[in-house]
Motif scaffolding. Structure first.
Motif, mmCIF file in Angstrom:
data_model
loop_
_atom_site.group_PDB
_atom_site.id
_atom_site.type_symbol
_atom_site.label_atom_id
_atom_site.label_comp_id
_atom_site.label_asym_id
_atom_site.label_seq_id
_atom_site.Cartn_x
_atom_site.Cartn_y
_atom_site.Cartn_z
ATOM 1 N N TRP B 202 0.814 -1.212 0.000
ATOM 2 C CA TRP B 202 0.000 0.000 0.000
ATOM 3 C C TRP B 202 0.854 1.272 0.000
ATOM 4 C CZ3 TRP B 202 -4.853 0.796 -1.200
ATOM 5 C CH2 TRP B 202 -5.433 2.036 -0.867
ATOM 6 N N TYR B 203 1.896 1.290 0.851
ATOM 7 C CA TYR B 203 2.642 2.532 1.023
ATOM 8 C C TYR B 203 3.859 2.664 0.110
ATOM 9 C CZ TYR B 203 -0.322 3.471 5.015
ATOM 10 O OH TYR B 203 -1.412 3.714 5.799
ATOM 11 N N ILE B 204 4.346 1.558 -0.420
ATOM 12 C CA ILE B 204 5.534 1.672 -1.274
ATOM 13 C C ILE B 204 5.244 1.259 -2.710
ATOM 14 C CG2 ILE B 204 7.916 0.912 -1.622
ATOM 15 C CD1 ILE B 204 8.019 0.497 1.408
ATOM 16 N N THR B 205 4.737 0.014 -2.880
ATOM 17 C CA THR B 205 4.549 -0.480 -4.248
ATOM 18 C C THR B 205 3.563 0.388 -5.027
ATOM 19 O OG1 THR B 205 4.842 -2.667 -3.289
ATOM 20 C CG2 THR B 205 4.145 -2.566 -5.584
ATOM 21 N N LEU B 206 2.364 0.559 -4.481
ATOM 22 C CA LEU B 206 1.332 1.284 -5.234
ATOM 23 C C LEU B 206 1.737 2.707 -5.615
ATOM 24 C CD1 LEU B 206 -2.087 0.026 -3.858
ATOM 25 C CD2 LEU B 206 -1.228 -0.100 -6.194
ATOM 26 N N PRO B 207 2.229 3.507 -4.651
ATOM 27 C CA PRO B 207 2.627 4.871 -5.047
ATOM 28 C C PRO B 207 3.693 4.865 -6.146
ATOM 29 C CG PRO B 207 2.572 4.691 -2.664
ATOM 30 C CD PRO B 207 2.372 3.311 -3.200
ATOM 31 N N ASN B 208 4.635 3.909 -6.069
ATOM 32 C CA ASN B 208 5.679 3.849 -7.095
ATOM 33 C C ASN B 208 5.131 3.444 -8.459
ATOM 34 O OD1 ASN B 208 8.472 4.455 -6.214
ATOM 35 N ND2 ASN B 208 7.964 2.997 -4.606
ATOM 36 N N LEU B 209 4.038 2.699 -8.449
ATOM 37 C CA LEU B 209 3.481 2.202 -9.712
ATOM 38 C C LEU B 209 2.421 3.126 -10.281
ATOM 39 C CD1 LEU B 209 3.061 -1.609 -9.031
ATOM 40 C CD2 LEU B 209 4.877 -0.448 -10.259
ATOM 41 N N ARG B 210 2.159 4.214 -9.564
ATOM 42 C CA ARG B 210 1.067 5.082 -9.978
ATOM 43 C C ARG B 210 1.105 5.407 -11.467
ATOM 44 N NH1 ARG B 210 -2.025 10.116 -8.206
ATOM 45 N NH2 ARG B 210 -1.075 11.020 -10.031
ATOM 46 N N THR B 211 2.237 5.897 -11.936
ATOM 47 C CA THR B 211 2.329 6.316 -13.335
ATOM 48 C C THR B 211 2.075 5.147 -14.271
ATOM 49 O OG1 THR B 211 4.167 7.592 -12.487
ATOM 50 C CG2 THR B 211 3.695 7.795 -14.835
ATOM 51 N N ALA B 212 2.720 4.010 -13.977
ATOM 52 C CA ALA B 212 2.570 2.855 -14.857
ATOM 53 C C ALA B 212 1.116 2.390 -14.902
ATOM 54 C CB ALA B 212 3.465 1.719 -14.386
ATOM 55 N N LEU B 213 0.459 2.361 -13.736
ATOM 56 C CA LEU B 213 -0.930 1.890 -13.694
ATOM 57 C C LEU B 213 -1.868 2.837 -14.433
ATOM 58 C CD1 LEU B 213 -1.156 0.515 -10.046
ATOM 59 C CD2 LEU B 213 -1.344 -0.806 -12.160
ATOM 60 N N MET B 214 -1.634 4.145 -14.260
ATOM 61 C CA MET B 214 -2.486 5.118 -14.954
ATOM 62 C C MET B 214 -2.299 4.986 -16.460
ATOM 63 S SD MET B 214 -3.583 7.915 -12.643
ATOM 64 C CE MET B 214 -2.867 9.424 -13.206
#
Lengths: 276, 291
Positions: B202-214
C-alpha cells in the motif's frame, strides 16, 4: 516481500501457465488431430497425429496465396514505414533542425495513435474506390503504413532522445555531412531500437484485420487473417482442422521472434507506450 | 541552419509528413465534412444536411445501445486487465529464481503476442457448443453449458473474458518493468519500521506504480474502446445487438450499407469520446516531450 505462501505460489503459477498456454496448445492439438478424433468426446491429447489439415489448407484453400499476400503486404509496408518513420523521428528530435511543422507534426502523430481507425476509414474507402484500387492489395498495404508510421515515429523519438546530440555536433565540426552522420554514426547506435520496432511493425501488419476487412474486396487478395475469418464463417467440423492449421501458420513469425530475439521484442512492447 | 542542412531535414521528414497528410489529415477532415451530409456511396449528389445525422443518431436506440455496450465493455475489460495484470506482476516479481521469472514472463506474454484473429478462433473452437472442449468439461460436472456466442446471457461476457485473457499480459509487462525500478531500500526501511506485507504494497509499491498503472489504464481504455475484430469474428454484434460496439455499429449500418454520411457522424461522435477520455494524457505527454 512475502506476499504468497509457498503452496499458494505453486498453485497460482500452475493456473497462470495453464490459462496462458491452453488456447494455443488447443490450436496446435486440433491442427494435428485426425478428423474422426474430433467427433464425440475429444481427448486432451490426440492419440494419433496427422498433417492432413495442413495439406488440405494448401491444396483446397489455396493458403499459399494468403501466405504470399500476407508476406508481401507486411514486408513492403514495413520497408516504407521503417525508412519514412526512422528518418522523420531523427529530424524531429534534433535541436539543430528547426522548422515550423515540427511541433504540430509530433502532436498529430500522437493523436493518430489515439484515434480509432473509423475516424479515417470512410474517406479512405471513397478515395481508394475513386482510384480503382479496391480490387488490389494497395489499400491493405497503405493501411499498414498508416498504422506503423505513427508507431515507429513515436517509439524512435523517445529512443533518439536518449542518444546525446553532442557526438553529432563534434562530428559535424570534423567535417562530416549530415547524411554521413546519419548513416554512419546515428543508425548503428539506433540499431537496438530499430530492431524492436521492426519486429513489432511487422507483427502489426501481419495481424491487421480492421482496415483489411473493409478495404480488401477480392478473395485473391486476402491476407492470412482474412482467410482465417472466411474459414471461420463456414461453421462445420471440417473447418476446425483447417482453421487450427491456418492459426498455427499465422503464429510462426511471432514464434520466431520469441525464440531468436525475445529481448528486442519485449523492449519494443514495453517501450512503445501508446500501443497499437 | 545551413542551406544544405535545411534540405536534409526537409528530405528526411517529407515522406512521413506526406503520408500522414494524405492518409490521416485529409481523411479526418473529410469525415467531419461527410458527417454533415447525406452522402451515400452509390448516389451521385451529396447535399448538406447540417446536424441532421447527429440528431437522428442521438435518438437512435441502436446507436445509443452500441455506445453503452462499448462503455460497459471498456469499463469491465480494463478493470479486470489492470487488476489481474498488477497482481500477476506482483506474483512473478516475488519469485526468487530470476530464471523462473524470465520463463514465466514469456509464457504469460503468449496470449498477447497471438494475432487477434487467431486467438479469437482458438476460443471459438474451445467454446463450440457441439465439439468444444469447454462444454465437454462443464457438462459432466453438472455446470451450465451454453451456446456461448449465441446466447444473450453469455455472449458479451465471453468477449470480455477473451479480451482480458489476451490483454492482461500487456498490463503485466508494463507493471513488471515498473516494479523492477523500485529501489529496494524503500522496502528495507519499511521493514525496519515494522510494516507488514500489505502495508508495504500500500505505502511503497502502489505509489511507485502510480504512473505505470495510470498509463496502462488509459492505453487499455483507448484500445478497448475501438474493439471490433473480436466482435466481428465471434458474434457479429449479436445476439439481438447485445454485443454491438460503436465500431461494429459503424461497420454494419454505415460502411456495409454505404450510408457514408451517417457512418461519418458516428465516427465523429466516437472520435470526440476518445479525445475527451485521453485529453489529460495528451496534455501531460506533450509537456514531457519537449521537441
Amino acid at each position: 516481500m512475502k506476499l504468497f505462501g509457498k503452496s499458494a505460489k505453486i498453485f497460482t503459477g500452475i493456473i497462470l501457465v495453464l490459462v496462458s498456454v491452453f488456447p494455443s496448445y488447443w490450436l496446435l492439438a486440433m491442427s494435428v488431430r485426425p478428423m474422426d478424433e474430433m467427433r464425440g468426446r475429444i481427448s486432451l491429447i490426440p492419440s494419433s497425429l496427422t498433417l492432413e489439415h495442413f495439406r488440405n489448407l494448401f491444396t483446397e484453400k489455396d493458403f499459399s496465396r494468403a501466405l504470399a499476400n500476407s508476406l508481401q503486404v507486411s514486408l513492403i509496408s514495413l520497408a516504407f514505414s521503417l525508412v519514412f518513420g526512422v528518418c522523420a523521428a531523427y529530424v524531429l528530435t534534433r535541436q539543430r533542425f528547426r522548422f515550423r511543422a515540427k511541433k504540430p507534426f509530433n502532436f498529430w502523430i500522437l493523436i493518430v495513435r489515439i484515434l480509432p481507425p473509423v475516424a479515417f476509414t470512410i474517406p479512405l474507402y471513397t478515395m481508394f474506390n475513386r482510384l480503382g484500387l479496391l480490387s488490389t492489395k494497395i489499400p491493405a498495404l497503405l493501411s499498414c503504413i498508416l498504422i506503423n508510421i505513427p508507431f515507429i515515429v513515436w517509439f524512435m523519438v523517445s529512443f533518439f532522445q536518449r542518444l546525446p546530440e553532442d557526438i553529432e555536433k563534434s562530428a559535424r565540426i570534423d567535417g562530416a555531412s549530415e547524411w554521413q552522420l546519419f548513416t554512419r554514426i546515428v543508425l548503428p547506435l539506433a540499431a537496438p531500437g530499430i530492431a524492436a520496432v521492426t519486429m513489432l511493425s511487422f507483427l502489426y501488419a501481419w495481424n491487421e484485420y480492421t482496415y483489411s476487412i473493409i478495404f480488401v474486396q477480392s478473395p485473391k487478395n486476402y491476407t492470412i487473417p482474412l482467410t482465417l475469418a472466411t474459414l471461420n464463417s463456414e461453421d462445420s467440423l471440417t473447418n476446425f482442422g483447417l482453421v487450427a492449421a491456418g492459426g498455427i501458420m499465422s503464429v510462426l513469425p511471432v514464434l520466431a521472434f520469441v525464440v531468436f530475439a525475445q529481448n528486442y521484442l519485449i523492449a519494443g512492447l514495453s517501450g512503445g507506450a501508446v500501443k497499437e | 541552419m545551413m542551406k544544405a542542412d535545411k534540405r536534409f531535414a526537409v528530405f528526411m521528414v517529407l515522406p512521413a509528413l506526406a503520408v500522414m497528410l494524405i492518409m490521416t489529415v485529409y481523411p479526418m477532415a473529410s469525415t467531419i465534412y461527410y458527417s454533415f451530409t447525406d452522402f451515400r456511396l452509390l448516389r451521385r449528389n451529396i447535399s448538406f444536411t447540417g446536424l441532421k445525422n447527429y440528431a437522428s443518431l442521438l435518438s437512435n436506440e441502436y446507436f445509443l445501445a452500441s455506445v453503452w455496450n462499448t462503455v460497459k465493455f471498456s469499463l469491465l475489460a480494463v478493470t479486470f486487465e489492470v487488476v489481474l495484470g498488477f497482481l500477476t506482476a506482483l506474483y512473478v516479481n516475488s519469485l526468487k529464481s530470476l530464471r523462473l521469472q524470465k520463463v514465466l514472463r514469456t509464457v504469460i506474454l503468449l496470449p498477447y503476442l497471438l494475432p487477434t484473429v487467431t486467438a479469437a478462433l482458438s476460443w471459438r473452437m474451445m467454446l463450440s457448443p457441439n465439439y468444444g472442449i469447454v462444454n465437454q468439461f462443464l457438462a459432466p460436472m453438472g455446470l451450465p453449458v451454453h451456446n456461448w456466442f449465441r446466447d444473450i446471457h453469455t455472449a458479451f461476457a465471453m468477449l470480455v473474458v477473451i479480451d482480458v485473457w489476451q490483454n492482461m499480459p500487456f498490463v503485466f509487462l508494463m507493471v513488471y518493468a515498473a516494479l523492477q525500478s523500485i529501489p529496494q531500500e524503500q522496502y528495507k526501511a519499511a521493514r525496519i519500521d515494522g510494516a507488514g506485507t500489505i502495508a508495504q504494497v500500500w505505502y511503497i509499491t502502489l505509489p511507485n506504480l502510480r504512473t505505470a498503472l495510470m498509463l496502462c489504464t488509459l492505453l487499455r481504455t483507448i484500445d478497448t474502446f475501438r474493439i471490433f475484430d473480436k466482435v466481428n469474428l465471434l458474434t457479429g454484434g449479436g445476439p439481438a445487438g447485445s454485443t454491438t460496439t460503436i465500431t461494429q455499429y459503424i461497420y454494419n449500418s454505415g460502411i456495409k450499407s454505404l450510408k457514408f454520411g451517417m457512418g461519418s457522424a458516428c465516427a465523429i461522435i466516437m472520435t470526440g469520446l476518445v479525445l475527451v477520455l485521453s485529453a489529460l494524457y495528451v496534455r501531460d505527454i506533450m509537456n514531457q516531450r519537449s521537441i
